[in-house]
Design an enzyme around this catalytic site. Structure first.
Site, short mmCIF file in Angstrom:
data_model
loop_
_atom_site.label_atom_id
_atom_site.label_comp_id
_atom_site.label_asym_id
_atom_site.label_seq_id
_atom_site.Cartn_x
_atom_site.Cartn_y
_atom_site.Cartn_z
N HIS A 185 0.83 -1.20 0.00
CA HIS A 185 0.00 0.00 0.00
C HIS A 185 0.87 1.26 0.00
O HIS A 185 0.36 2.37 0.08
CB HIS A 185 -0.91 -0.03 1.24
CG HIS A 185 -1.94 1.04 1.27
ND1 HIS A 185 -1.90 2.10 2.14
CD2 HIS A 185 -3.07 1.21 0.53
CE1 HIS A 185 -2.95 2.88 1.97
NE2 HIS A 185 -3.68 2.37 0.99
N LYS A 191 3.30 4.37 -1.07
CA LYS A 191 3.43 5.32 -2.16
C LYS A 191 4.83 5.91 -2.05
O LYS A 191 5.05 6.97 -1.44
CB LYS A 191 2.38 6.42 -2.07
CG LYS A 191 0.93 5.90 -2.17
CD LYS A 191 0.35 5.67 -0.82
CE LYS A 191 -1.14 5.45 -0.87
NZ LYS A 191 -1.58 4.09 -0.98
N ASP A 214 17.44 8.92 -8.10
CA ASP A 214 18.90 9.02 -7.99
C ASP A 214 19.39 8.76 -6.56
O ASP A 214 20.49 9.19 -6.19
CB ASP A 214 19.39 10.40 -8.47
CG ASP A 214 19.23 10.57 -9.97
OD1 ASP A 214 19.16 9.55 -10.68
OD2 ASP A 214 19.15 11.72 -10.44
N HIS A 242 -8.29 11.66 1.56
CA HIS A 242 -7.39 10.52 1.45
C HIS A 242 -6.06 10.72 2.19
O HIS A 242 -5.18 9.86 2.13
CB HIS A 242 -7.12 10.22 -0.03
CG HIS A 242 -6.68 8.83 -0.29
ND1 HIS A 242 -5.35 8.48 -0.39
CD2 HIS A 242 -7.38 7.68 -0.48
CE1 HIS A 242 -5.26 7.18 -0.63
NE2 HIS A 242 -6.47 6.66 -0.68
N LYS A 259 -3.12 10.93 5.07
CA LYS A 259 -2.76 10.12 6.24
C LYS A 259 -1.71 10.90 7.03
O LYS A 259 -0.51 10.84 6.74
CB LYS A 259 -2.19 8.76 5.82
CG LYS A 259 -3.15 7.92 4.95
CD LYS A 259 -2.77 8.00 3.51
CE LYS A 259 -3.43 6.97 2.62
NZ LYS A 259 -4.84 6.80 2.72
N ASP A 295 1.26 16.56 20.21
CA ASP A 295 1.85 17.54 21.14
C ASP A 295 2.75 18.55 20.44
O ASP A 295 3.62 19.17 21.08
CB ASP A 295 2.65 16.83 22.24
CG ASP A 295 1.74 16.17 23.27
OD1 ASP A 295 0.51 16.34 23.17
OD2 ASP A 295 2.26 15.47 24.15
#
Length: 435
Positions: free
Chosen positions: A177, A179, A184, A353, A355, A360
């Site tokens: 899952h 991404k 380089d 979408h 995440k 704190d």
């Protein structure tokens, strides 16, 4: 008569054989289904009790020692907002690549988004760049064949992660899952966005709401290491040398840490990390997640934080969520959190979408991980932790900006849900807990 008996005996044996074969086939299918639907054992089962905060050196030392990749100094991070900007930044990096590109993605399809990436990766390979593309099989099933062929014919090494094979059937549900893209060995990208047209505006409809990040500095070496580990598992090939791991000079002042999590016993690292950070929270926890459906012990950790006076805010999609059954199952579990003072908001304009988690104003984690059992226990995931107050505040600000377009979900609204939504949530909790 003897001949008739032989025929009857052969017929009986034939049916016995067919029955045995059928039972064997059903056993194999059942075993595969059970293996896919039964989560791997949790390694952290006891509540985490912490008597110090995230500003205490013990917090960073513990995560630095517990997680495989160390905390490294001298990094820089750039925030990229929205699908168009995310794709433009990544495509620009691909076009400027000189030595290598490592590209790992869950969803990869679409006439516009995937076509642009396929062309860019193919052109990079044609000019001599070593290009490795790891596409999740399930997430790339809708991909146009011409895009895959375009890359392969140009010299891109393309692997479809967990493509069905008899020897991998018990692990078919274990998706990647992540991404993750590294160019380089020196520029890294991660965040919430896949590569599909859903992240692009269409006429009057906005694309999915998301955030992505560009990294430079020594942490990119660890991001590359996370990719190389999976590539080795998928291909048997070890990527090494300056093309992938150049010497990286400090590019900023931020301490960062790459974190990868796997569907294996003892490697559910991100769930463990989040529970530890939540236990150390004193003031506020701010979370955004496309899919919010963790196990009860994780929900209890959030409730305990709220009950000890920590401000807990969670931003999730509203009715625009693309997997509605996850939302119904999740909402069924919300009442104890709402009664404890946890604030849950639903984003309204589009599918949300992103995440993000920040605690704190001292620590933040960004990447591919949702707050759900699939991310915690079944998928391969990748996040980058940033140990910096200014950036932690910045991430909180990103979520707060999105909260302006969200609606607070109240106890009253939970109680007034119609019966069919309650039933849908109950059914979904059974059928879709390990979607």
């Amino acid at each position: 008569m003897p001949g008739d008996k032989r025929v009857q005996r052969r017929t009986k044996l034939k049916w016995v054989g067919v029955t045995a074969l059928s039972i064997a086939i059903l056993f194999v299918i059942g075993s595969v289904i059970l293996s896919n639907l039964t989560p791997k054992p949790k390694r952290l089962v006891e509540p985490v009790v912490v008597d110090y905060g995230l500003d205490d050196p013990r917090f960073a030392r513990s995560l630095g020692g517990t997680l495989p990749h160390p905390i490294v100094e001298g990094n820089q991070i750039e925030h990229i907002e929205g699908g168009e900007a995310i794709y433009a930044a990544k495509l620009e990096a691909i076009e400027e690549a000189e030595h290598s590109i490592t590209f790992e993605i869950f969803e990869f399809f679409g006439d516009t988004a995937a076509a642009a990436f396929a062309d860019a990766l193919a052109e990079a390979a044609q000019r001599g760049v070593r290009v490795h593309a790891l596409l999740d099989y399930v997430g790339s099933m809708p991909a146009e064949e011409e895009h895959l062929e375009r890359m392969e014919e140009a010299g891109v090494e393309v692997i479809r992660w967990r493509e069905p094979a008899w020897y991998q059937l018990p692990r078919f549900n274990h998706r990647t899952h992540r991404k993750l893209m590294v160019v380089d060995g020196a520029i890294g990208f991660t965040g919430g966005a896949n590569v599909t047209d859903s992240w692009l505006p269409d006429d009057d409809e906005p694309g999915y709401r998301d955030h992505h990040f560009r990294f430079t500095g020594p942490v990119v070496g660890n991001m590359q290491g996370a990719f190389v580990e999976v590539w080795l598992e998928a291909s048997g090939e070890l990527l090494h040398g300056d093309a992938y791991f150049p010497e990286l000079e400090p590019r900023g002042e931020l301490p960062m840490q790459m974190v990868s999590s796997k569907p294996r016993e003892g490697m559910h690292r991100i769930r463990m990390m989040f529970k530890y950070a939540i236990a150390a929270a004193w003031e506020r926890i701010t979370i955004s997640s496309a899919y919010f459906y963790p196990d009860p012990s994780f929900l209890e950790a959030l409730i305990e934080a709220a009950e000890r006076g920590v401000e807990v805010r969670i931003l999730v999609p509203g009715d625009s969520i693309d997997y509605g059954f996850v939302r119904h199952a999740s909402v069924n579990r919300w009442r104890p959190m709402l009664e404890a003072g946890v604030e849950i908001y639903e984003y309204q304009p589009a599918m949300y979408h992103a995440k993000l988690i920040t605690i704190d104003d001292r620590w933040a984690s960004v990447g591919s991980t949702n707050i759900d059992n699939r991310s915690f226990r079944i998928n391969k995931e990748g996040n980058v932790n940033v140990y910096d107050e200014a950036f932690a505040r910045y991430v909180r600000g990103l979520v707060e900006e999105d909260l302006d377009d969200a609606i607070l979900y109240t106890v009253e609204r939970w109680e007034e849900r119609p019966w069919h939504k309650r039933l849908a949530g109950w059914v979904s909790s059974i059928a879709g807990a390990h979607y």
